[in-house]
Scaffold this motif. Structure first.
Motif, short mmCIF file in Angstrom:
data_model
loop_
_atom_site.label_atom_id
_atom_site.label_comp_id
_atom_site.label_asym_id
_atom_site.label_seq_id
_atom_site.Cartn_x
_atom_site.Cartn_y
_atom_site.Cartn_z
N CYS A 80 5.57 -8.34 -4.16
CA CYS A 80 6.11 -8.20 -2.81
C CYS A 80 5.30 -7.19 -2.01
N GLY A 81 4.94 -6.07 -2.64
CA GLY A 81 4.10 -5.10 -1.95
C GLY A 81 2.76 -5.67 -1.55
N ALA A 82 2.16 -6.46 -2.46
CA ALA A 82 0.88 -7.10 -2.15
C ALA A 82 1.02 -8.07 -0.99
N GLY A 83 2.08 -8.88 -1.00
CA GLY A 83 2.28 -9.87 0.05
C GLY A 83 2.53 -9.24 1.41
N LEU A 84 3.35 -8.19 1.45
CA LEU A 84 3.64 -7.52 2.73
C LEU A 84 2.39 -6.82 3.28
N ALA A 85 1.61 -6.20 2.39
CA ALA A 85 0.37 -5.54 2.84
C ALA A 85 -0.62 -6.57 3.39
N ILE A 90 -3.36 -9.22 8.09
CA ILE A 90 -3.66 -10.44 8.84
C ILE A 90 -3.16 -10.32 10.28
N LEU A 91 -1.93 -9.86 10.46
CA LEU A 91 -1.38 -9.75 11.80
C LEU A 91 -2.15 -8.74 12.64
N GLN A 92 -2.55 -7.62 12.03
CA GLN A 92 -3.32 -6.62 12.77
C GLN A 92 -4.67 -7.17 13.22
N SER A 93 -5.28 -8.01 12.40
CA SER A 93 -6.57 -8.59 12.75
C SER A 93 -6.43 -9.68 13.81
N LEU A 94 -5.47 -10.58 13.62
CA LEU A 94 -5.31 -11.69 14.56
C LEU A 94 -4.85 -11.21 15.94
N LEU A 95 -3.96 -10.23 15.96
CA LEU A 95 -3.43 -9.74 17.23
C LEU A 95 -4.24 -8.57 17.79
N ARG A 247 -6.12 -19.50 13.30
CA ARG A 247 -4.94 -18.74 13.71
C ARG A 247 -3.66 -19.39 13.16
N VAL A 248 -3.55 -20.71 13.31
CA VAL A 248 -2.35 -21.41 12.84
C VAL A 248 -2.20 -21.29 11.33
N VAL A 249 -3.30 -21.51 10.60
CA VAL A 249 -3.25 -21.44 9.13
C VAL A 249 -2.83 -20.05 8.66
N LEU A 250 -3.45 -19.02 9.21
CA LEU A 250 -3.17 -17.66 8.76
C LEU A 250 -1.77 -17.20 9.17
N LEU A 251 -1.32 -17.62 10.33
CA LEU A 251 0.04 -17.25 10.74
C LEU A 251 1.08 -17.95 9.88
N LEU A 252 0.81 -19.20 9.52
CA LEU A 252 1.72 -19.91 8.62
C LEU A 252 1.76 -19.25 7.24
N VAL A 253 0.60 -18.84 6.74
CA VAL A 253 0.54 -18.15 5.45
C VAL A 253 1.31 -16.83 5.52
N THR A 254 1.12 -16.10 6.62
CA THR A 254 1.84 -14.83 6.80
C THR A 254 3.34 -15.06 6.83
N ALA A 255 3.77 -16.06 7.59
CA ALA A 255 5.20 -16.35 7.68
C ALA A 255 5.76 -16.78 6.32
N LEU A 256 4.98 -17.56 5.56
CA LEU A 256 5.44 -18.02 4.24
C LEU A 256 5.59 -16.85 3.28
N MET A 257 4.61 -15.96 3.24
CA MET A 257 4.71 -14.81 2.33
C MET A 257 5.88 -13.91 2.72
N THR A 258 6.00 -13.63 4.03
CA THR A 258 7.09 -12.76 4.49
C THR A 258 8.45 -13.38 4.19
#
Length: 343
Positions: A80-85, A90-95, A247-258
Motif C-alpha cells: 500500500c505504501g508503494a502504491g500510494l507513493a 505520477i500525479l505530481q508529474s502529470l499535473l 495521460r489517460v493510461v497513467l491516470l487510470l493506473v493511479t485511480a486503480l492503485m488508489t
C-alpha cells in the motif's frame, strides 16, 4: 560511460540496497511486535517453517499469529505504501504540481465513498466488488477535480478543487454511514476510513501485490513520457509523446492503485505527497530511477508507520492514517510555504 555517471549509478545501487535492507528489517520487526510478545528467533523460524526451509517445533498459536496475521499485515502495508507513493509521483508529474497526491486531490475520498456505497447500500447487487466501487468513486472524484480546475490551471486552483472534492465526498460518505449503518457498523466504518490494517489477510496481500506490481511496470514503461511531461504538454508532444493516451493510461493506473488500497485499508493520506519529494532528493527527478525509489521508500515508510501505530498507545492500535497525517501535514505546510515564496 563517464566516471561521474558510474559514480551516480553506484550510489543509486547502494541506496537501493540500503532501503531494501531497511525494508526487510522493518517487516521482520513488524511481524515480531504486537500484543503477544514473540521472540525474534521464533518469528524467523515460523516464517521459514511455512516456506518449507525449516521444520522447527513451535507453538501453534504463535506460528498462526505470525504467519496469518502479522506477516500479511506488514506485507499489505508495504504494498500500500508503494502504491500510494507511486500514485503521488505520477500525479505530481502529470499535473506539474508539487502538492498533488490522491488524498489532497480528493481521489481517496471519492474511493472511500464508492467503497462505502457498495458496503452499506449494496450498489451493484453483489456484482460489484468493494475495489470496483472504490475505483468508480476515485474516477468520479478525479473528473470532478479536473472540471473544477480546468482553464487557468495553477497549483492553488488545483489544490482548492481537491479540497472541495474531499469535502464533498467525505460529506457523502458520512451521510451514507449515518443513514444506512447501525452503531456497530458506523464505528467500524469510521475507524476503517481513518486507515486500518486490522482486517487484512493473505488474499489482500495477493491483490495489493498484483495491482501495485502491474502499476509499477506500467509507470516505468512510461518513464520517458513522464520526464517529458515535466516541461509541459507542448514539449512532450514535440518529443513525439502521445500526450492524451499517456495521460489517460497513467491516470487510470493511479485511480486503480488508489481505489484498491482504499478498499482494503481506508483513506491513508500524505504518503503520496511526502515520499516522492524524499525520493527526488535522493535519486533525482529522472523517473526511471524515481519510480522504483518511490515504491521502495513508500513501502518502508508505511511499514514503519504501522509499527508506530501499534506501539504508541499500546495495547490499543492508533489508526495508521493518523500517523501518516502527523508526518505529512507539517511536510505539506513546508512545501506550500516554499511555493508561496517562489511565486
Amino acid at each position: 560511460m563517464t566516471r561521474s555517471r558510474i559514480g551516480r549509478w553506484a550510489l543509486g545501487a547502494a541506496g537501493v540496497f540500503l532501503v531494501l535492507s531497511a525494508l526487510l528489517v522493518a517487516i521482520v520487526a513488524g511481524v515480531a511486535i504486537g500484543e503477544m510478545t514473540i521472540p525474534m528467533e521464533t518469528t524467523i523460524a515460523a516464517v521459514t517453517n511455512r516456506l518449507g526451509l525449516t521444520a522447527m517445533a513451535l507453538p501453534r498459536i504463535q506460528e498462526a499469529v505470525i504467519w496469518d496475521y502479522r506477516l500479511s499485515r506488514s506485507l499489505v502495508a508495504a504494498f500500500c505504501g508503494a502504491g500510494l507513493a507511486l500514485s503521488g509521483a505520477i500525479l505530481q508529474s502529470l499535473l506539474r504540481n508539487s502538492l498533488a497526491e490522491p488524498y489532497v486531490l480528493g481521489i481517496s475520498a471519492g474511493a472511500s465513498t464508492g467503497a462505502v456505497s457498495v458496503m452499506l447500500l449494496g450498489f451493484g447487487a453483489g456484482a460489484i466488488s468493494l475495489s470496483a466501487g472504490a475505483f468508480v468513486g476515485a474516477l468520479i472524484a478525479f473528473v470532478f477535480v479536473v472540471m473544477l480546475s480546468s482553464g487557468r490551471q495553477t497549483a492553488d486552483r488545483t489544490i482548492l478543487a481537491g479540497v472541495a472534492a474531499s469535502q464533498l465526498f467525505n460529506a457523502l460518505t458520512s451521510y451514507i454511514v449515518s443513514t444506512s449503518a447501525n452503531a456497530e457498523q458506523a464505528r467500524s466504518v469510521m475507524f476503517w476510513l481513518l486507515g486500518s490494517l486490522a482486517g487484512v489477510r493473505w488474499p489482500e496481500v495477493t491483490l495489493a501485490a498484483s495491482v501495485v506490481t502491474i502499476g509499477l511496470i506500467v509507470c516505468i514503461w512510461h518513464a520517458r513520457a513522464l520526464d517529458a511531461f515535466t516541461f509541459g504538454e507542448d514539449a512532450a508532444r514535440s518529443l513525439g509523446i502521445a500526450v492524451r493516451r499517456v495521460r489517460v493510461v497513467l491516470l487510470l493506473v493511479t485511480a486503480l492503485m488508489t481505489a484498491t488500497i482504499v478498499s482494503m485499508v481506508g483513506a491513508i493520506g500524505f504518503v503520496g505527497l511526502v515520499i516522492p519529494h524524499a525520493a527526488r532528493f535522493i535519486v533525482g527527478p529522472g523517473h526511471i530511477r524515481l519510480l522504483p525509489a518511490c515504491a521502495l521508500i513508500g513501502a518502508l515508510f508505511m511499514v514503519l508507520a504501522d509499527i508506530v501505530s501499534r506501539i504508541v498507545i499500546a495495547p490499543q492500535i492508533l489508526p495508521i492514517g493518523v500517523v501518516t497525517a502527523l508526518v505529512g501535514v507539517p511536510f505539506f505546510c513546508v512545501i506550500l510555504y516554499r511555493a508561496r515564496r517562489v511565486a
